[in-house]
Design an enzyme around this catalytic site. Structure first.
Site, PDB file in Angstrom:
ATOM      1  CB  SER A  27      -8.979  -1.699   3.598  1.00 38.99           C
ATOM      2  OG  SER A  27      -9.172  -3.001   3.110  1.00 38.99           O
ATOM      3  NE  ARG A  40      -4.220  -1.593   0.376  1.00 40.15           N
ATOM      4  CZ  ARG A  40      -4.424  -2.805  -0.129  1.00 40.15           C
ATOM      5  NH1 ARG A  40      -3.480  -3.407  -0.836  1.00 40.15           N
ATOM      6  NH2 ARG A  40      -5.566  -3.422   0.068  1.00 40.15           N
ATOM      7  CD  GLU A  72      -6.000   1.057   2.022  1.00 39.18           C
ATOM      8  OE1 GLU A  72      -5.278   0.205   2.554  1.00 39.18           O
ATOM      9  OE2 GLU A  72      -6.812   0.801   1.124  1.00 39.18           O
TER      10      GLU A  72
HETATM   11  N1  EPU Z   1     -10.923 -11.238   9.511  1.00 44.01           N
HETATM   12  C1  EPU Z   1     -11.540 -11.150  10.731  1.00 44.01           C
HETATM   13  N2  EPU Z   1     -12.669 -10.398  10.846  1.00 44.01           N
HETATM   14  C2  EPU Z   1     -13.206  -9.738   9.772  1.00 44.01           C
HETATM   15  C3  EPU Z   1     -12.566  -9.833   8.513  1.00 44.01           C
HETATM   16  C4  EPU Z   1     -11.421 -10.579   8.409  1.00 44.01           C
HETATM   17  O1  EPU Z   1     -11.094 -11.727  11.710  1.00 44.01           O
HETATM   18  O2  EPU Z   1     -14.221  -9.049   9.964  1.00 44.01           O
HETATM   19  C5  EPU Z   1      -9.702 -12.031   9.363  1.00 44.01           C
HETATM   20  C6  EPU Z   1      -9.882 -13.088   8.287  1.00 44.01           C
HETATM   21  O3  EPU Z   1     -10.344 -14.259   8.847  1.00 44.01           O
HETATM   22  C7  EPU Z   1      -8.523 -13.242   7.704  1.00 44.01           C
HETATM   23  C8  EPU Z   1      -7.853 -11.910   7.949  1.00 44.01           C
HETATM   24  O4  EPU Z   1      -8.641 -11.197   8.874  1.00 44.01           O
HETATM   25  O5  EPU Z   1      -7.785 -14.217   8.388  1.00 44.01           O
HETATM   26  C9  EPU Z   1      -7.669 -11.134   6.651  1.00 44.01           C
HETATM   27  O6  EPU Z   1      -8.954 -10.863   6.092  1.00 44.01           O
HETATM   28  P1  EPU Z   1      -9.172 -10.710   4.491  1.00 44.01           P
HETATM   29  O7  EPU Z   1      -8.671 -11.891   3.787  1.00 44.01           O
HETATM   30  O8  EPU Z   1     -10.597 -10.330   4.296  1.00 44.01           O
HETATM   31  O9  EPU Z   1      -8.236  -9.527   4.048  1.00 44.01           O
HETATM   32  P2  EPU Z   1      -7.754  -8.184   4.750  1.00 44.01           P
HETATM   33  O10 EPU Z   1      -6.338  -8.351   5.157  1.00 44.01           O
HETATM   34  O11 EPU Z   1      -8.722  -7.748   5.782  1.00 44.01           O
HETATM   35  C10 EPU Z   1      -6.747  -7.142   2.577  1.00 44.01           C
HETATM   36  C11 EPU Z   1      -6.857  -5.860   1.796  1.00 44.01           C
HETATM   37  C12 EPU Z   1      -8.126  -5.848   0.973  1.00 44.01           C
HETATM   38  C13 EPU Z   1      -8.092  -7.035   0.019  1.00 44.01           C
HETATM   39  C14 EPU Z   1      -7.950  -8.325   0.849  1.00 44.01           C
HETATM   40  C15 EPU Z   1      -7.775  -9.536  -0.026  1.00 44.01           C
HETATM   41  C16 EPU Z   1      -5.648  -4.207   3.118  1.00 44.01           C
HETATM   42  C17 EPU Z   1      -5.742  -3.004   3.981  1.00 44.01           C
HETATM   43  N3  EPU Z   1      -6.810  -4.720   2.714  1.00 44.01           N
HETATM   44  O12 EPU Z   1      -7.824  -7.151   3.514  1.00 44.01           O
HETATM   45  O13 EPU Z   1      -8.157  -4.652   0.219  1.00 44.01           O
HETATM   46  O14 EPU Z   1      -9.248  -7.088  -0.776  1.00 44.01           O
HETATM   47  O15 EPU Z   1      -6.784  -8.240   1.688  1.00 44.01           O
HETATM   48  O16 EPU Z   1      -6.505  -9.531  -0.594  1.00 44.01           O
HETATM   49  O17 EPU Z   1      -4.558  -4.669   2.815  1.00 44.01           O
HETATM   50  C18 EPU Z   1      -8.975  -2.419   0.103  1.00 44.01           C
HETATM   51  O18 EPU Z   1      -7.809  -2.045   0.114  1.00 44.01           O
HETATM   52  O19 EPU Z   1      -9.934  -1.595   0.054  1.00 44.01           O
HETATM   53  C19 EPU Z   1      -9.272  -3.838   0.207  1.00 44.01           C
HETATM   54  C20 EPU Z   1     -10.508  -4.291   0.289  1.00 44.01           C
END
Ligand code: EPU
Length: 338
Positions: A236, A166, A332
């Protein structure tokens, strides 16, 4: 002058958080000539400049003085590259998701994991958009830009863009100094599916094609992420924090379920959504804002709120996570100061 400059232009519908905002002056140049005209006019008038992409990663104030420019150049084309590669040039105003789907339709590999990310191509390198195991920097060849001080054009190779998670040179050294006018991507005709993130592999049941992967990514995103057309949000709202290994280890001793990813520099990336979720904040609503009930990293706007209220709401989340885990979340979306 051929570029139209509108006074008192309403940007409420032009930011996915749906925040009310009135721009003192606004232009949407359709080619490089119009972009230069708008920049010159702004300079002559002494107007402060704000650049807008698709408005999907911004927090706008109620009133934006000066000139807002939203590049609307929207052509893109494909050329043969070396070997089995293909070069795709896309102007700044091309919608990112539309481009991804059109490239998937042509059977080209490289951007399919980045389907359904909102915003315009010109903004994509700024935060090095990334999802489902792929970041823009991996498929980008170069960025063409215009320097705001003297209008000269320049090309940055991907290796010169300082890409990180990012992050890029456009958020740091070049912030406020350039306009991105187009991107060149390098895609491949040879299959190279990237299905290692989460349950993506199990969703691509048939022979993987770029379109099959793009559709699977769209399905995952639609399950978790609210559609800004239905519920205002900026994706995010916080970065996943990258913390020193010692802190990560201390947290893992106490919370073994904490999702974590080791980084090349020895630090560890933690899942901000998990931290927020564990604080019991998923689905929490106060005033006009809330934490999305299916993805705790996404803040949603129910309408009628302002940037000031949103920032205060986010601050309370930051404080709760800090108090429980000793980790400070970073915002972000870019805050545009009035
Ligand atoms: N999780 C929770 N609670 C929740 C949501 C997620 O405990 O409410 C846990 C999940 O179980 C998982 C971990 O958190 O183990 C990561 O969750 P997820 O795979 O949904 O991805 P993220 O790290 O929350 C990032 C990006 C997203 C992108 C996804 C998929 C950032 C800030 N965000 O989210 O990007 O779509 O990975 O690659 O890096 C964006 O930037 O707007 C965005 C949506």
């Amino acid at each position: 002058m051929s570029v139209a400059i509108h006074a008192e232009h309403d940007l409420s519908g032009a930011n996915t958080l749906g925040l009310p905002c009135l721009a003192e002056h606004f232009a949407a140049p359709r080619d490089l000539g119009e972009l230069r005209e708008a920049l010159t006019e702004g300079r002559v008038q002494g107007w402060p400049l704000t650049l807008l992409g698709g408005g999907s990663n911004l927090i706008l104030p109620q009133r934006l003085p000066g000139l807002v420019i939203q590049p609307a150049m929207d052509r893109w084309w494909v050329e043969a590259g070396a070997g089995d590669t293909v070069r795709v040039t896309a102007e700044a105003g091309v919608g990112w998701h539309d481009l991804v789907m059109a490239l998937a339709e042509r059977g080209l590999w490289g951007t399919e994991n980045l389907a359904l990310i909102p915003g315009h191509c010109g903004a994509a390198p700024i935060q090095n958009i990334g999802a489902y195991g792929v970041e823009l920097g991996e498929v980008l060849e170069s960025v063409h830009l215009l320097h705001l001080d003297d209008g000269h054009e320049a090309v940055l190779r991907a290796g010169e863009c300082g890409f990180g998670y990012r992050d890029s040179i456009f958020k740091r050294e070049l912030s406020g100094r350039v306009v991105i006018v187009r991107l060149v991507l390098r895609l491949s005709r040879t299959p190279r599916p990237r299905l290692d993130y989460g349950d993506l592999a199990s969703r691509v049941v048939k022979k993987p094609t770029p379109m099959a992967v793009a559709r699977a990514v769209c399905a995952v995103r639609r399950e978790k992420l609210p559609d800004p057309a239905e519920l205002s949000n900026a994706g995010s709202f916080f970065h996943n924090p990258v913390v020193p290994a010692e802190l990560a280890q201390r947290l893992l001793d106490e919370y073994p379920a904490l999702p974590h990813f080791s980084q090349a520099d020895g630090r560890v990336k933690l899942a901000a959504a998990w931290l927020i979720d564990q604080c019991g904040l998923k689905g929490w609503r106060e005033g006009h804002f809330g934490v999305h009930d299916r993805q705790a990293l996404v803040l949603v706007h129910f309408g009628g709120g302002s940037a000031v209220e949103l920032l205060a709401f986010a601050e309370r989340i930051i404080e709760r996570v800090q108090a429980r885990f000793g980790v400070t979340l970073q915002r972000e979306p870019r805050l545009i100061a009035p």
